[in-house]
Scaffold this motif. Structure first.
Motif, short mmCIF file in Angstrom:
data_model
loop_
_atom_site.label_atom_id
_atom_site.label_comp_id
_atom_site.label_asym_id
_atom_site.label_seq_id
_atom_site.Cartn_x
_atom_site.Cartn_y
_atom_site.Cartn_z
N GLU A 182 0.65 -1.21 -0.01
CA GLU A 182 -0.11 0.03 0.06
C GLU A 182 0.80 1.32 0.08
N PRO A 183 0.41 2.28 -0.64
CA PRO A 183 1.21 3.63 -0.62
C PRO A 183 1.37 4.21 0.64
N LYS A 184 2.46 4.81 0.80
CA LYS A 184 2.69 5.25 2.20
C LYS A 184 1.99 6.34 2.52
N LYS A 185 1.41 6.33 3.57
CA LYS A 185 0.41 7.62 4.01
C LYS A 185 1.41 8.86 4.20
N LEU A 186 1.02 9.95 3.89
CA LEU A 186 1.70 11.18 3.97
C LEU A 186 1.13 11.72 5.39
N GLU A 187 2.16 12.06 6.14
CA GLU A 187 1.79 12.50 7.53
C GLU A 187 2.82 13.80 7.69
N GLY A 188 2.43 14.71 8.45
CA GLY A 188 3.23 15.94 8.82
C GLY A 188 2.31 17.19 8.99
N SER A 189 2.95 18.06 9.20
CA SER A 189 2.48 19.46 9.18
C SER A 189 3.24 20.46 8.61
N ILE A 190 2.53 21.56 8.05
CA ILE A 190 3.09 22.44 7.24
C ILE A 190 2.70 23.99 7.65
N LEU A 191 3.50 24.83 7.97
CA LEU A 191 3.16 26.47 8.41
C LEU A 191 3.65 27.04 6.96
N ALA A 192 2.69 27.83 6.36
CA ALA A 192 2.98 28.78 5.32
C ALA A 192 2.53 30.22 5.85
N THR A 193 3.38 31.17 5.86
CA THR A 193 3.22 32.62 6.24
C THR A 193 3.44 33.33 5.13
N GLY A 194 3.14 34.62 5.05
CA GLY A 194 3.45 35.80 4.43
C GLY A 194 2.36 36.45 3.66
N SER A 195 2.46 36.40 2.46
CA SER A 195 1.80 37.48 1.54
C SER A 195 0.18 37.26 1.77
N SER A 196 -0.54 38.29 1.89
CA SER A 196 -2.01 38.32 2.02
C SER A 196 -2.79 38.24 0.86
N ALA A 197 -2.01 38.75 -0.43
CA ALA A 197 -2.49 38.59 -1.84
C ALA A 197 -2.64 37.20 -2.11
N LEU A 198 -1.45 36.51 -1.69
CA LEU A 198 -1.58 35.07 -2.09
C LEU A 198 -2.31 34.04 -1.19
N GLN A 199 -2.57 34.69 0.17
CA GLN A 199 -3.13 33.74 1.13
C GLN A 199 -4.44 33.00 0.83
N PRO A 200 -5.58 33.76 0.09
CA PRO A 200 -6.76 32.89 -0.13
C PRO A 200 -6.54 31.85 -1.13
N LEU A 201 -5.55 31.87 -1.97
CA LEU A 201 -5.20 30.54 -2.92
C LEU A 201 -4.63 29.54 -2.07
#
Length: 316
Positions: free
Chosen positions: A50-69
């Motif tokens: 079975e494919p390995k289950k992706l696990e982990g966390s990401i923090l993305a910060t910065g541009s408010s213009a890009l934030q909605p996307l």
């Protein structure tokens, strides 16, 4: 004599029958089948792991213009990968670049190149992932009786040379500037490509980083002017043309409208497994032809031109 012949024939017949009863191949009884290999000769197939289950966390910060996307894409990505958690925060491009450079976030969202905000050494440690194009437009309160401004008129407003709309063909009304902080990539893009110069923070102007809040203030403040990414435009504000050219996808893509920037998602070095999977997802047709378009951004593949960090335009 007859008895002798009969005896001889009987003896011959006995030996013949005995010889026929023997198995000349294996010395065994003819009725006994030859031994066979008990091991199966059928090819064995290993079960597919079975494919390995992706696990982990990401923090993305910065541009408010890009934030909605990034915010919308992250929700879809988490729905498909239950073991992944993604947090998306604003704060401005400068903040995002600083935080990813210092290891405080996994991804730094930015409307500008890292070299425009960070020292060369720090910028050199970051890897650029361009996920879309965003255009910025000057916007005013809906009751402002002006539909287009020239480059020089915008310069005059944001440098304080012109302070009343009547001097620009509008009503006799004070101009209220809603600006962005110096860390804002939206401000850097607007100053670079709409004004062609940096500006000082004028006394009496309002400064706000959140694009949503900027839109709200402009919509509620008589005589207000500011600038927003196209992804934030709605009927609560009026969008101005730039030198008579409308701010829309077609004009940005063909190079007619100049106030736009690449949307960058920077990582410090190559991204880890989870961040890479998310960045790869950002470039899929599902996102590029879906959320990117729906939210008012422009897929990079639709651009008929490219622009380098110096602002030089090259046709594709």
């Amino acid at each position: 004599m007859k008895k002798t012949v009969t005896l001889i024939m009987a003896i011959v017949l006995t030996f013949t029958l005995a010889a026929c009863g023997k198995n000349t191949n294996n010395g065994g009884n003819a009725s006994t089948p030859p031994a066979t290999n008990s091991a199966s000769t059928e090819p064995t197939t290993e079960p597919t792991p079975e494919p390995k289950k992706l696990e982990g966390s990401i923090l993305a910060t910065g541009s408010s213009a890009l934030q909605p996307l990034v915010d919308q894409a992250s929700k879809a990505f988490m729905d498909a990968n239950s073991g992944v958690t993604i947090q998306v925060q604003g704060g401005g491009s400068g903040t995002g670049l600083t935080q990813v450079s210092e290891g405080q976030s996994d991804i730094g969202n930015s409307d500008v190149y890292a070299e425009e905000k960070l020292d060369a050494d720090k910028a050199g440690e970051l890897v650029d992932h361009q996920v879309a194009v965003v255009a910025m437009a000057a916007v005013v309160n809906p009751k402002v009786n002006v539909d287009t401004l020239t480059k020089q008129q915008l310069i005059d407003i944001f440098t304080g040379k012109v302070t009343n709309w009547k001097d620009l063909g509008g009503d006799d009304q004070k101009i209220v500037i809603i600006n962005r902080p110096s860390s804002s990539g939206t401000r850097a893009t607007f100053e670079k490509y709409a004004l062609g110069t940096k500006t000082d923070d004028l006394q009496g102007s309002i400064q706000e980083d959140s694009s949503g809040t900027v839109r709200k203030i402009i919509g509620e403040t008589p005589g207000a002017i500011g600038y927003l990414a196209l992804s934030y435009l709605d009927d609560s504000v009026k969008t101005l043309a730039y030198d008579g050219v409308a701010a829309n996808e077609e004009n940005v893509a063909n190079g007619t409208y100049p106030v736009w920037a690449y949307e960058h998602m920077y990582t410090k070095g190559e991204p880890n497994e989870v961040a890479k999977a998310f960045l790869d997802y950002m470039m899929t047709d599902e996102v590029q032809d879906g959320a990117v378009v729906e939210l008012g951004y422009i897929p990079a593949k639709k651009m008929q031109i490219t622009r380098d960090i110096e602002g030089n335009i090259t046709k594709k």
